[in-house]
Design an enzyme around this catalytic site. Sequence first.
Site, short mmCIF file in Angstrom:
data_model
loop_
_atom_site.label_atom_id
_atom_site.label_comp_id
_atom_site.label_asym_id
_atom_site.label_seq_id
_atom_site.Cartn_x
_atom_site.Cartn_y
_atom_site.Cartn_z
N ASP A 171 0.89 -1.17 0.00
CA ASP A 171 0.00 0.00 0.00
C ASP A 171 0.92 1.22 0.00
O ASP A 171 2.15 1.08 0.13
CB ASP A 171 -0.93 0.02 1.23
CG ASP A 171 -2.26 0.71 0.93
OD1 ASP A 171 -2.22 1.86 0.45
OD2 ASP A 171 -3.31 0.10 1.14
N HIS A 248 -3.83 2.28 -4.78
CA HIS A 248 -3.08 2.14 -3.52
C HIS A 248 -1.65 1.72 -3.82
O HIS A 248 -1.08 0.88 -3.12
CB HIS A 248 -3.75 1.10 -2.61
CG HIS A 248 -4.98 1.61 -1.91
ND1 HIS A 248 -4.92 2.35 -0.76
CD2 HIS A 248 -6.29 1.50 -2.22
CE1 HIS A 248 -6.16 2.66 -0.37
NE2 HIS A 248 -7.00 2.16 -1.25
N GLU A 304 -10.88 1.29 -4.36
CA GLU A 304 -10.68 2.75 -4.28
C GLU A 304 -9.75 3.34 -5.34
O GLU A 304 -8.99 4.26 -5.05
CB GLU A 304 -10.17 3.11 -2.87
CG GLU A 304 -11.13 2.70 -1.78
CD GLU A 304 -10.65 3.03 -0.37
OE1 GLU A 304 -11.42 3.65 0.37
OE2 GLU A 304 -9.51 2.67 -0.01
#
Length: 664
Positions: A171, A248, A304
């Site tokens: 991440d 990410h 996301e």
Amino acid sequence: MNHLNIVNFVGLQNFIMMKKRIFLSVLLILLSLPFVMAQGPEVVIPVPAEVSVNKGTYRFRKNPKIRMVEVAEDSIPSESYRLEIHRRKGITITFSDSAGRYYALQTLNQMSADGAIRELQCCEIYDCPRFPYRGLHFDVSRHFRSVDFLKKQMDAMAMFKMNRMHIHLTDAAGWRMQIDAYPRLTQFAAWRPQHTWKEWWAGDRHYADEGAPDSYGGYYTKDELRDLVSYARARHIEIIPEIEMPSHSEEVLAAYPELGCSGEAYKDSDFCVGNEEVFRFLETVLDEVMEVFPSEYIHIGGDEAGKQHWKTCPKCQQRMQEEGLKDVDELQSYMIKRIARYVESKGRKVIGWDEILDGGLAEGAAVMSWRGTEGGIAAMEMGHDVVMSPGRYCYLDHAQDAPFKEPESIGGYLPLDSVYVYEPVEASMPADRIHHLKGVQANLWSEYIVTDAHAEYMYWPRAIAIAETAWSLPENKDLKGFRQRVLRMLERLRADGYSTFDLQNEYGERREALAVAEHLAKGCKVIYGKPVQQWYPASGETTFTDGIMGGWTYSDGKWQGFLSDIDVTIDLGSVKPVQYVGGTFMQLKGPGVFMPRQIEILVSEDGVDYETIALIENDVPTSAEELTFRSFDTSCDIRARYVRYHAFRSIMRGFLFLDEIVVK
Ligand code: ACM
């Protein structure tokens, strides 16, 4: 053919390799149970499928002989077992695979408190898991955790029959796995100048060279990970590694900027899907990941993605044109499908967060449903396997008790009871697709969780609630009994060196939220001058007059949210004497929830002419970080039918949340 062997219990103890410090544990449990002579299946977590308690007790000697009976899977399914404790015949365990045998020993271990309890209640237990996937998630990117920490959590997971450890290895905050073909991932993207995620996030979000003075972070070598995999295997746990894509991925794009649309470090968070080099990178990384982790599923993230740069990136645009992709969702889907095919060609399957449904999902891919359960249900309807992990019940990064007494967290409120009441099978799930629901997982995102002790505190006991939901039949679950069993088990965990939440001294929900408030406006009609924000409708137009006060979190369905002023008028039905009008707001700076800057309260007898009876200024500074509640109210002595409550939005332009307008 059945085969039967007799196993020495001490040998099995070694096999189980349960936690040390037995001595302390034994002492504590004995002290806490001075009058309990025999202990039986009533203490076991997760609660077994079928239990019958028989007369008498069995004296549990130092080296008890256990009859081990292995049978075919058609009489006892995988992971399942029968455990019989007879006064004279002793202990018999029947199983069809090593997992079943292992879980029977876990049950026995719980009943005997790791050998401390000498009298066991005679009983027969038949036990089998409700779901095959019983997972716990570890975010080692935001704050790196040691191999020893992960092993220690596995010990506890195994005790509660959890069998999947999902490790979020990559991440923005740091890449955590040695990849031979791309050494900068660990020589650079695994380190940062700031120790805490919070400081790093608030700063320039840069990385540091391995070995640079004060650099913070870390990564696992392949040897360490192989060791972790074998430690997990001995406990019947499968490790599911997660490699995030397409987003990410800031840390990768800082180390290898050519893989982002801009080609520059610190500009992108999504991989450039138009660039073939990106697929070479991901395939190579996945090859190395699959070489270390033998798991059925490889987690490829998928959550996301901003997808913004893809809209203007010439390479992404060209890819969309060539492949006939109509939007950036389909471009993401192109990437996920291509990677899924690649992973499948190696004999594995992909699993991803529910956003991988956007733009169409690859055949054979499984979905981890986190933004609620809708994504998971849609995936089941399409024939995909699903693991449920809805934020509302399974996100252990939320505070587990009254925020004023808890360590810093991302906010929200998710106590043990709320995790426990989660029922993964919903009425809207088509009956012929239920078999696609593979299980449940609790997630712990670690942005605010710097230390190992804090992480343990967030897991235990809430992970135990997930373990019981995933293993036990819903008809056998019982919140009150579960809490009793958990209290006992927490003593044992603490004696074994775990930092757990203090359930015994739980404060619980915001006091105001525990009882329905009776007042003049209860049940009255509310006329809205401005619409409620769509994500936080609470119970719609009855919210402010239903007598129900909000709890510790604005997302509990009792607080109504606005991204504008709140301007509502309550119709009391007839002209009445009014002595008090008030409403409570909350402020939580992190997610942008602020007090109103001013409240104006007006009243009218006819709904035409209004008189202002109070103008109340806010006195909570917008800089206040902690969760704050404040009532904006006035005492009065007037007659009115209509009460208008106007909250002016803060200059911070965040959310306003209000739960009730009390009129007396
Ligand atoms: C997630 O919580 N972003 C999967």
